[in-house]
Motif scaffolding. Sequence first.
Motif, PDB file in Angstrom:
ATOM      1  N   THR A  23       0.832  -1.206   0.000  1.00 43.24           N
ATOM      2  CA  THR A  23       0.000   0.000   0.000  1.00 43.24           C
ATOM      3  C   THR A  23       0.862   1.248   0.000  1.00 43.24           C
ATOM      4  OG1 THR A  23      -1.813  -1.128   1.137  1.00 43.24           O
ATOM      5  CG2 THR A  23      -1.758   1.270   1.295  1.00 43.24           C
ATOM      6  N   VAL A  24       1.863   1.290   0.875  1.00 42.78           N
ATOM      7  CA  VAL A  24       2.733   2.465   0.966  1.00 42.78           C
ATOM      8  C   VAL A  24       3.553   2.630  -0.308  1.00 42.78           C
ATOM      9  CG1 VAL A  24       4.766   3.409   2.151  1.00 42.78           C
ATOM     10  CG2 VAL A  24       2.825   2.519   3.472  1.00 42.78           C
ATOM     11  N   THR A  25       4.102   1.533  -0.837  1.00 43.82           N
ATOM     12  CA  THR A  25       4.899   1.625  -2.062  1.00 43.82           C
ATOM     13  C   THR A  25       4.051   2.142  -3.213  1.00 43.82           C
ATOM     14  OG1 THR A  25       6.217  -0.264  -1.290  1.00 43.82           O
ATOM     15  CG2 THR A  25       6.449   0.368  -3.596  1.00 43.82           C
ATOM     16  N   ALA A  26       2.829   1.608  -3.339  1.00 40.86           N
ATOM     17  CA  ALA A  26       1.944   2.046  -4.414  1.00 40.86           C
ATOM     18  C   ALA A  26       1.551   3.512  -4.246  1.00 40.86           C
ATOM     19  CB  ALA A  26       0.701   1.163  -4.451  1.00 40.86           C
ATOM     20  N   ALA A  29       4.620   5.682  -5.042  1.00 40.22           N
ATOM     21  CA  ALA A  29       4.895   5.679  -6.480  1.00 40.22           C
ATOM     22  C   ALA A  29       3.899   6.560  -7.228  1.00 40.22           C
ATOM     23  CB  ALA A  29       4.854   4.256  -7.022  1.00 40.22           C
ATOM     24  N   ARG A  30       2.621   6.419  -6.912  1.00 39.81           N
ATOM     25  CA  ARG A  30       1.602   7.211  -7.603  1.00 39.81           C
ATOM     26  C   ARG A  30       1.754   8.698  -7.267  1.00 39.81           C
ATOM     27  NH1 ARG A  30      -3.390   6.519 -10.345  1.00 39.81           N
ATOM     28  NH2 ARG A  30      -2.374   4.603 -11.075  1.00 39.81           N
ATOM     29  N   ARG A  31       2.033   9.009  -6.027  1.00 41.06           N
ATOM     30  CA  ARG A  31       2.179  10.412  -5.621  1.00 41.06           C
ATOM     31  C   ARG A  31       3.350  11.082  -6.339  1.00 41.06           C
ATOM     32  NH1 ARG A  31       1.058  13.559  -0.795  1.00 41.06           N
ATOM     33  NH2 ARG A  31       2.590  15.271  -0.644  1.00 41.06           N
ATOM     34  N   LEU A  32       4.494  10.412  -6.341  1.00 40.48           N
ATOM     35  CA  LEU A  32       5.670  10.992  -6.981  1.00 40.48           C
ATOM     36  C   LEU A  32       5.499  11.073  -8.491  1.00 40.48           C
ATOM     37  CD1 LEU A  32       8.415   9.194  -4.876  1.00 40.48           C
ATOM     38  CD2 LEU A  32       7.670  11.573  -4.667  1.00 40.48           C
ATOM     39  N   ARG A  33       4.867  10.071  -9.073  1.00 34.69           N
ATOM     40  CA  ARG A  33       4.607  10.089 -10.520  1.00 34.69           C
ATOM     41  C   ARG A  33       3.730  11.277 -10.902  1.00 34.69           C
ATOM     42  NH1 ARG A  33       0.750   5.642 -13.465  1.00 34.69           N
ATOM     43  NH2 ARG A  33       0.839   6.485 -15.593  1.00 34.69           N
ATOM     44  N   ARG A  34       2.744  11.582 -10.050  1.00 33.33           N
ATOM     45  CA  ARG A  34       1.842  12.692 -10.358  1.00 33.33           C
ATOM     46  C   ARG A  34       2.541  14.048 -10.289  1.00 33.33           C
ATOM     47  NH1 ARG A  34      -3.588  11.455  -6.945  1.00 33.33           N
ATOM     48  NH2 ARG A  34      -2.371  12.760  -5.526  1.00 33.33           N
ATOM     49  N   THR A  35       3.689  14.114  -9.626  1.00 34.86           N
ATOM     50  CA  THR A  35       4.441  15.366  -9.593  1.00 34.86           C
ATOM     51  C   THR A  35       5.381  15.487 -10.784  1.00 34.86           C
ATOM     52  OG1 THR A  35       6.279  14.464  -8.283  1.00 34.86           O
ATOM     53  CG2 THR A  35       4.371  15.341  -7.072  1.00 34.86           C
ATOM     54  N   GLY A  36       5.327  14.522 -11.684  1.00 34.59           N
ATOM     55  CA  GLY A  36       6.163  14.559 -12.875  1.00 34.59           C
ATOM     56  C   GLY A  36       7.470  13.823 -12.759  1.00 34.59           C
ATOM     57  N   ARG A  56       0.854  -0.583 -12.184  1.00 33.57           N
ATOM     58  CA  ARG A  56      -0.275   0.325 -12.383  1.00 33.57           C
ATOM     59  C   ARG A  56      -0.027   1.656 -11.671  1.00 33.57           C
ATOM     60  NH1 ARG A  56      -5.207  -1.621 -14.269  1.00 33.57           N
ATOM     61  NH2 ARG A  56      -6.665   0.094 -14.601  1.00 33.57           N
ATOM     62  N   ALA A  57       0.550   1.594 -10.484  1.00 31.37           N
ATOM     63  CA  ALA A  57       0.793   2.811  -9.711  1.00 31.37           C
ATOM     64  C   ALA A  57       1.901   3.662 -10.303  1.00 31.37           C
ATOM     65  CB  ALA A  57       1.138   2.446  -8.266  1.00 31.37           C
ATOM     66  N   SER A  58       2.944   3.016 -10.833  1.00 30.52           N
ATOM     67  CA  SER A  58       4.131   3.744 -11.283  1.00 30.52           C
ATOM     68  C   SER A  58       4.133   4.051 -12.767  1.00 30.52           C
ATOM     69  CB  SER A  58       5.394   2.937 -10.948  1.00 30.52           C
ATOM     70  OG  SER A  58       5.436   1.735 -11.697  1.00 30.52           O
ATOM     71  N   GLY A  59       3.364   3.272 -13.545  1.00 28.15           N
ATOM     72  CA  GLY A  59       3.343   3.472 -14.989  1.00 28.15           C
ATOM     73  C   GLY A  59       4.524   2.868 -15.709  1.00 28.15           C
ATOM     74  N   ILE A 199      -8.631   4.252  -6.470  1.00 29.79           N
ATOM     75  CA  ILE A 199      -8.110   3.817  -5.172  1.00 29.79           C
ATOM     76  C   ILE A 199      -6.651   4.245  -5.021  1.00 29.79           C
ATOM     77  CG2 ILE A 199      -7.535   1.810  -3.753  1.00 29.79           C
ATOM     78  CD1 ILE A 199      -9.960   0.388  -4.949  1.00 29.79           C
ATOM     79  N   LEU A 200      -5.859   4.059  -6.072  1.00 28.50           N
ATOM     80  CA  LEU A 200      -4.454   4.445  -6.005  1.00 28.50           C
ATOM     81  C   LEU A 200      -4.299   5.957  -5.847  1.00 28.50           C
ATOM     82  CD1 LEU A 200      -3.036   2.059  -8.760  1.00 28.50           C
ATOM     83  CD2 LEU A 200      -2.566   1.940  -6.308  1.00 28.50           C
TER      84      LEU A 200
END
Length: 438
Positions: A23-26, A29-36, A56-59, A199-200
Amino acid sequence: MRDKQGARMVLVAAVASGQGKTTVTAALARRLRRTGQRVRVFKCGPDFIDPMLLERASGAPVHTLDLWMVGLEQCRQRLEQAAREADVVLVEGVMGLYDGKPSAADLSREFDIPVLAVIDASAMAQTAGALVLGLRDYGPVRMAGVVANRVASAGHAAMVAASLRDIPLLGTLVKQQRRLPERHLGLVVPDEVDGIDAILDELADQLQLDEGAWNALTPQLPAPAPAALEPLAVTPPLLAGKTVAIARDAAFCFLYPANLDVLRELGAALLFFSPLADQPVPDAADIVWLPGGYPELHCPLLSRARQWCESIRAAHAAGRPILAECGGMMAVAESITDKDGQTWPMAGLLPGQVAMQQRLAGLGAQGLQTGAGQLRGHTFHYSRLDTAIEAQAHTVKHPSGATGEAVYRTGSLTASYFHAFFASNPAAAAGLLCGDAP
């Protein structure tokens, strides 16, 4: 390629399973990816399901790191490439930080990756410090910081932070209203979860990250290889001119990305087909590979898939090599009895019946000895096969050396519960796919 400064790297670990590592890793990953930021994620230890969610979370594709199954130098090369190409490299650990041989801690120390400790803080406050200091000092490992999962309030988070002494509280997550669904082999695969991206995103929003402490982490490359270490051998094109047909759908979804890479490096052309959609084995196939997955969840569809059944029987009768691993083996047995006790007819290439059970039937790292050397992998299943035919060979459990999974041969079919990691020995993988005796 990025410069030699590398990327921020952390190994996300915990005291035990169930603390919230995935959960934390996903979420991170999603949070940092959304910042570019460019994020690459790895999974420590044999696993098919967590990497699907983390991809899915990291792309980006998620590869396996394991000092025994993957090997020291392959792990180093993958980490170094990721650190040069990405801004952030996250490695999700396995079980508890020090569990297993090799453990996540072993990986951390080998490549000097700092540990990001995830703790379930729902039933503790100041004791969090004792837990995290113990995790750091037992090995020891280099500690990057802590993410406290399932915190109740800002005050609760402050008590946890104060207990950590010189270790920063990098982030917190509140108790989640919506949890990632699970079943007998782990998380439900992302494509089967309604609203998985929502959810992510929700998890990424809920992750309270200390940006200053995170940005203070020094970008790095993995620790360099010892001068005496030999370079990796070039993969020979042993499958040049061959077409490998691979079953791939919700019933046959356990595929290491590295295995597909190895098949291409061996010179094979890859074709994918879906038994669940009643697609036949492609006529162009020289070799058929039925990977693991969840056939037990799709018995009604598989039992009615006449084109699929007729085509795999025809391929077997024609002597085309077929490799069926775990779920693939279940689908070519005579029948599967599901968890509700209902029995469903299957393709019937392998004499015997498969039955689901409540207890775990096999788990752990294993190796198969072949004429080309040992092929490494693992096993993880809740079913058992009742068959009268004798095994042609057995795997060996790591590190105990005890007898592992049976490997069956009948005609051109090779079948076992063993999941092979092809990159551990490409020549042996090519032999196994071509039906050569182990």
